[in-house]
Design a protein around this motif. Structure first.
Motif, PDB file in Angstrom:
ATOM      1  N   ASP A  26       0.615  -0.962   0.088  1.00 59.25           N
ATOM      2  CA  ASP A  26      -0.465   0.124   0.395  1.00 59.25           C
ATOM      3  C   ASP A  26       1.248   1.212   0.509  1.00 59.25           C
ATOM      4  O   ASP A  26       1.872   0.956   0.896  1.00 59.25           O
ATOM      5  N   LEU A  27       0.389   2.178  -0.585  1.00 56.26           N
ATOM      6  CA  LEU A  27       1.150   3.734  -0.382  1.00 56.26           C
ATOM      7  C   LEU A  27       1.464   4.368   0.847  1.00 56.26           C
ATOM      8  O   LEU A  27       1.922   4.960   1.339  1.00 56.26           O
ATOM      9  N   SER A  28       0.004   3.998   1.624  1.00 59.55           N
ATOM     10  CA  SER A  28      -0.208   4.247   3.067  1.00 59.55           C
ATOM     11  C   SER A  28       0.942   3.616   4.105  1.00 59.55           C
ATOM     12  O   SER A  28      -0.072   2.374   4.444  1.00 59.55           O
ATOM     13  N   ASP A  29       1.468   4.013   4.615  1.00 64.68           N
ATOM     14  CA  ASP A  29       2.413   3.507   5.776  1.00 64.68           C
ATOM     15  C   ASP A  29       1.075   3.047   7.333  1.00 64.68           C
ATOM     16  O   ASP A  29       1.204   2.267   7.856  1.00 64.68           O
ATOM     17  N   ALA A  56      -6.888  -4.393  -4.954  1.00 61.31           N
ATOM     18  CA  ALA A  56      -7.649  -4.313  -4.307  1.00 61.31           C
ATOM     19  C   ALA A  56      -7.621  -1.940  -4.241  1.00 61.31           C
ATOM     20  O   ALA A  56      -8.245  -2.071  -3.329  1.00 61.31           O
ATOM     21  N   THR A  57      -7.105  -1.601  -5.010  1.00 57.88           N
ATOM     22  CA  THR A  57      -6.434  -0.380  -4.805  1.00 57.88           C
ATOM     23  C   THR A  57      -7.889   0.531  -5.717  1.00 57.88           C
ATOM     24  O   THR A  57      -7.773   1.831  -5.078  1.00 57.88           O
ATOM     25  N   GLY A  58      -8.329   0.683  -6.699  1.00 54.51           N
ATOM     26  CA  GLY A  58      -9.386   1.151  -7.430  1.00 54.51           C
ATOM     27  C   GLY A  58      -8.090   2.367  -8.238  1.00 54.51           C
ATOM     28  O   GLY A  58      -8.622   3.094  -8.557  1.00 54.51           O
ATOM     29  N   SER A  59      -7.020   1.989  -8.811  1.00 54.50           N
ATOM     30  CA  SER A  59      -6.102   2.283  -9.357  1.00 54.50           C
ATOM     31  C   SER A  59      -5.570   1.412 -10.779  1.00 54.50           C
ATOM     32  O   SER A  59      -4.987   0.241 -10.199  1.00 54.50           O
ATOM     33  N   ALA A  60      -5.672   2.321 -11.473  1.00 54.38           N
ATOM     34  CA  ALA A  60      -5.566   1.888 -12.851  1.00 54.38           C
ATOM     35  C   ALA A  60      -3.718   1.848 -12.988  1.00 54.38           C
ATOM     36  O   ALA A  60      -3.597   0.468 -13.393  1.00 54.38           O
ATOM     37  N   PRO A  61      -3.478   2.962 -12.405  1.00 58.45           N
ATOM     38  CA  PRO A  61      -1.526   2.776 -12.581  1.00 58.45           C
ATOM     39  C   PRO A  61      -1.422   1.852 -11.345  1.00 58.45           C
ATOM     40  O   PRO A  61      -0.243   1.006 -11.816  1.00 58.45           O
ATOM     41  N   ALA A  62      -1.461   1.153 -10.346  1.00 59.91           N
ATOM     42  CA  ALA A  62      -1.656   0.429  -9.265  1.00 59.91           C
ATOM     43  C   ALA A  62      -1.225  -1.045 -10.095  1.00 59.91           C
ATOM     44  O   ALA A  62      -0.432  -2.212  -9.677  1.00 59.91           O
ATOM     45  N   ILE A  63      -3.337  -1.058 -11.050  1.00 58.48           N
ATOM     46  CA  ILE A  63      -3.168  -2.009 -11.641  1.00 58.48           C
ATOM     47  C   ILE A  63      -1.608  -2.497 -12.637  1.00 58.48           C
ATOM     48  O   ILE A  63      -1.422  -3.915 -11.888  1.00 58.48           O
ATOM     49  N   VAL A 100     -12.545  -2.126  -9.289  1.00 63.39           N
ATOM     50  CA  VAL A 100     -12.493  -1.613 -10.276  1.00 63.39           C
ATOM     51  C   VAL A 100     -12.297  -0.095 -10.436  1.00 63.39           C
ATOM     52  O   VAL A 100     -12.924   0.793  -9.185  1.00 63.39           O
ATOM     53  N   VAL A 101     -12.271   0.068 -12.259  1.00 63.86           N
ATOM     54  CA  VAL A 101     -11.736   1.374 -11.840  1.00 63.86           C
ATOM     55  C   VAL A 101     -12.379   2.022 -13.285  1.00 63.86           C
ATOM     56  O   VAL A 101     -13.404   1.071 -13.916  1.00 63.86           O
ATOM     57  N   LYS A 102     -12.949   3.218 -13.227  1.00 65.07           N
ATOM     58  CA  LYS A 102     -13.604   3.723 -14.747  1.00 65.07           C
ATOM     59  C   LYS A 102     -12.145   3.753 -15.501  1.00 65.07           C
ATOM     60  O   LYS A 102     -12.881   3.649 -17.100  1.00 65.07           O
TER      61      LYS A 102
END
Length: 328
Positions: A185-188, A225-232, A250-252
């Protein structure tokens, strides 16, 4: 009755609507006991959900008591995915991805209210659970379904990207399946919650050089489980030869990958949408058996009347929150 309505992006208010007193044939009235707030609701508030029209009574993570009939008073979990029963997916036993699916709180008004009518087949007995535990079943079933779709098992290396509630649920059920589970995750702060509340200690941040040692060949399953296209997209190179990417979020937008790399690895991309009755049953049994730390996952219980003043702050503070429950 008071209903929690997202009127438009950034505007949530309480509206008074009639209390339902009759249900259509085959449907049941349920007095709502608790409602979970999840990423879907945050995305609705932010205007980021791809399938929603405003205004909308939100709320799809629901527990309640049957309002009348022979099961009156019985605690139930609500399956919020209303399927048509006639499309190809439904006829093949996949109502979770029904072609005409109507999800409570998304495609039609949800359960952030005192009472709702639901098809009888969408109610699952929650005997042995508290009303708070029962309201957490649906979000955990999303992860349980993703794990079932993946085929992950003992000895497999699994990476869950995104350590929010859905990611944590996925990680918990991957661990129960016997996999060695890593979280990214990005968040510590989210990673710290995963360690403190659920005991996960294989924690990573995006950009870490993790393909070393026993991980040098990648993960057998990567759950997004990020909801982020770049992360996927960043997760695709982490999949081992013969492995799978499971898209839980899911992402747009569109996502892109290297066909040559996927062909070389004979990799799979698996979509995982919603959950099915066996997933709900699996979660209810796991909670009843003490295998899921529901007390640790519950961050706060908020009265519905307080939510208009709290919603924006909850959205901003979600890195420090696992599950907020609302009481009508």
């Amino acid at each position: 009755m008071a209903c929690g309505v997202c009127v438009e992006p950034g505007r949530f208010r309480i509206e008074t609507r009639p209390l339902p007193t009759h249900a259509p044939e085959g449907w049941v009235l349920v007095d709502i006991a608790a409602i979970g707030i999840c990423g879907t609701d945050y995305h609705i508030f932010e205007g980021k959900h791809p399938y929603l029209d405003y205004p909308r009574v939100i709320g799809h993570e629901l527990s309640g008591h049957v309002a009348s009939g022979p099961d009156a008073g019985r605690l139930v979990v609500v399956n919020p995915y209303l399927s048509c029963g006639a499309c190809r997916a439904c006829l093949r036993g996949k109502p979770n991805c029904c072609a005409a699916i109507a999800v409570l709180g998304v495609h039609r008004d949800g359960g952030m209210c005192a009472r709702i009518a639901v098809p009888a087949g969408n109610l699952y007995p929650a005997d042995g659970l508290s009303v708070h535990q029962a309201a957490m079943v649906e979000f955990l079933a999303i992860g349980a379904h993703a794990v079932a779709r993946s085929g992950v098992g003992p000895g497999d290396l699994a990476l869950v990207t995104g350590a929010g509630p859905i990611g944590l649920g996925t990680a918990l059920f991957a661990r129960l399946a016997g996999a060695q589970v890593h979280l990214m995750d990005l968040s510590d702060r989210r990673l710290a919650l995963a360690r403190r509340l659920c005991g996960f200690d294989q924690l990573h941040r995006p950009g870490d050089d993790i393909l070393t040692g026993e991980l040098a060949q990648g993960f057998d399953v990567v759950f997004d489980a990020t909801g982020s296209a770049p992360a996927i997209e960043a997760g695709f190179p982490l999949v081992a030869h013969g492995g799978s990417t499971v898209l839980v979020s899911v992402v747009k937008g569109d996502i892109r990958f290297s066909d040559a790399e996927f062909h070389k690895r004979e990799a799979r991309i698996i979509g995982s949408r919603n959950a099915q009755a066996p997933d709900f049953d699996r979660v209810i049994a796991a909670i009843r058996d003490g295998l899921i730390p529901t007390d640790a996952l519950l961050s706060e219980v908020v009265p519905l009347a307080d939510l208009p003043d709290r919603f924006a702050a909850l959205v901003d503070d979600r890195d420090d929150i696992v599950k907020i429950l609302v009481t009508p």
